[in-house]
Design an enzyme around this catalytic site. Structure first.
Site, PDB file in Angstrom:
ATOM      1  N   GLU A 132       0.830  -1.213   0.000  1.00 47.07           N
ATOM      2  CA  GLU A 132       0.000   0.000   0.000  1.00 47.07           C
ATOM      3  C   GLU A 132       0.863   1.261   0.000  1.00 47.07           C
ATOM      4  O   GLU A 132       0.534   2.257  -0.632  1.00 47.07           O
ATOM      5  CB  GLU A 132      -0.940   0.002   1.214  1.00 47.07           C
ATOM      6  CG  GLU A 132      -2.056  -1.016   1.133  1.00 47.07           C
ATOM      7  CD  GLU A 132      -3.003  -0.771  -0.023  1.00 47.07           C
ATOM      8  OE1 GLU A 132      -3.974  -0.031   0.137  1.00 47.07           O
ATOM      9  OE2 GLU A 132      -2.765  -1.323  -1.117  1.00 47.07           O
ATOM     10  N   THR A 185      -6.072   8.070  -5.376  1.00 43.65           N
ATOM     11  CA  THR A 185      -5.991   8.005  -3.909  1.00 43.65           C
ATOM     12  C   THR A 185      -5.075   9.080  -3.337  1.00 43.65           C
ATOM     13  O   THR A 185      -5.403   9.730  -2.349  1.00 43.65           O
ATOM     14  CB  THR A 185      -5.490   6.605  -3.470  1.00 43.65           C
ATOM     15  OG1 THR A 185      -6.396   5.626  -3.976  1.00 43.65           O
ATOM     16  CG2 THR A 185      -5.439   6.488  -1.962  1.00 43.65           C
TER      17      THR A 185
END
Length: 311
Positions: A132, A185
């Site tokens: 991530e 994001t």
């Protein structure tokens, strides 16, 4: 024939409205698949990626799947191991449904199985967080933990990492709609305020406590009235077309609560049954179509299994 394994890992809804970076749950669909095969020479290679329109790197140091597998092999002291990875994207990238998380989790679950499962799924969470970090610059666990463990998950603490599995009502469904607009994001994270008023913080942690309590008590009304975000949603909703109209429509059609999935643009509603969830996705898709926005819809119970080996 070299040992080979095929793994599916599920998409996830992170934040769950009030639980920014600390709450998430897994769904049955969509998700990603990884095929991993042992090879004689050491090293991690990506031989093939499908379903990404050429957007993802084949460089093993830059791809979240291979990078986290490398971290895993270093940790268990098996840099002598060689694997080839095929990644099959079965879900949209940048959808707010944990696309990078699903790929990474599938890869870690696959390598752990090929190695004889020396680590539990919970022990794989830090390696997935590394993926991530590579994908969006920040190693959060609200996607990867539910993808690995299934169900609802609370990240009580990041330092030290403390991940807690939560129950959920058996009949609960998620209605998810992904409007095909671009919300990266990184950009969505940068919009968020770094300082908040104490009054707002008190409201937010009351709602997080209420949502967790509602899941334990199987109290749909408590879950619903706790699904309120005064910190992040007011800013992020700007990036999502007709967000408040969609919320009003979902609530009119029987949603328990409604919000943004992860950083968006996907939105989701929690419902008491599958029929309500299907009605909501239909209504939301019709609204988006009326403003010329294409969308994808998914209806799923809360996924309790996490990653699974496919035949």
């Amino acid at each position: 024939m070299s040992p080979s394994i095929k793994v599916f890992a599920p998409a996830t809804v992170a934040n769950v409205v009030c639980g920014y970076d600390v709450l998430g749950f897994a769904v049955n669909a969509p998700g990603d698949e990884v095929v991993m095969t042992r090879k004689d020479a050491p090293g991690v290679l990506i031989s093939k990626i499908t379903g990404d329109d050429g957007r993802l790197p084949l460089d093993p140091n830059k791809n979240t799947v291979s990078a986290s597998v490398q971290h895993y092999l270093e940790h268990i002291g098996r840099q002598d191991i060689g694997v080839t990875i095929e990644l099959h994207k079965k879900m949209p990238i940048g959808s707010g449904l944990g696309s990078s998380s699903a790929s990474t989790v599938a890869g870690l679950f696959a390598i752990n199985n090929l190695m004889g499962n020396p680590l539990t799924n919970k022990e794989l969470v830090p390696f997935a967080m590394k993926g991530e970090e590579l994908a969006c610059g920040y190693g959060h666990a609200d996607n990867v933990a539910p993808a690995l463990l299934g169900g609802f998950v609370l990240i009580r603490s990041y330092e030290p990492l403390d991940v807690i599995s939560l129950p959920s009502p058996e009949g609960m469904y998620a209605a998810i709609v992904y409007p095909e607009v671009d919300v990266p994001t990184k950009d969505a994270r940068q919009m968020i305020r770094t300082k908040v008023l104490l009054k707002e913080a008190v409201t937010q942690w009351g709602n997080v406590g209420g949502l967790v309590s509602g899941l334990f008590l199987k109290d749909y009304d408590l879950i619903g009235r706790s699904m309120v975000d005064v910190l992040v949603e007011p800013t992020r909703s700007i990036l999502i077309p007709e967000f408040y109209k969609m919320r009003a429509l979902a609530m009119e059609n029987g949603a328990i609560g409604f919000g943004i999935s992860g950083s968006g643009p996907s939105v989701f509603a929690l419902t008491r049954d599958e029929a309500t969830a299907r009605n909501i996705t239909n209504a939301l898709q019709q609204l988006l179509k009326s403003i010329n926005i294409n969308s994808l819809a998914y209806v799923s119970p809360v996924n309790q299994a996490g990653p699974v080996i496919l035949d």
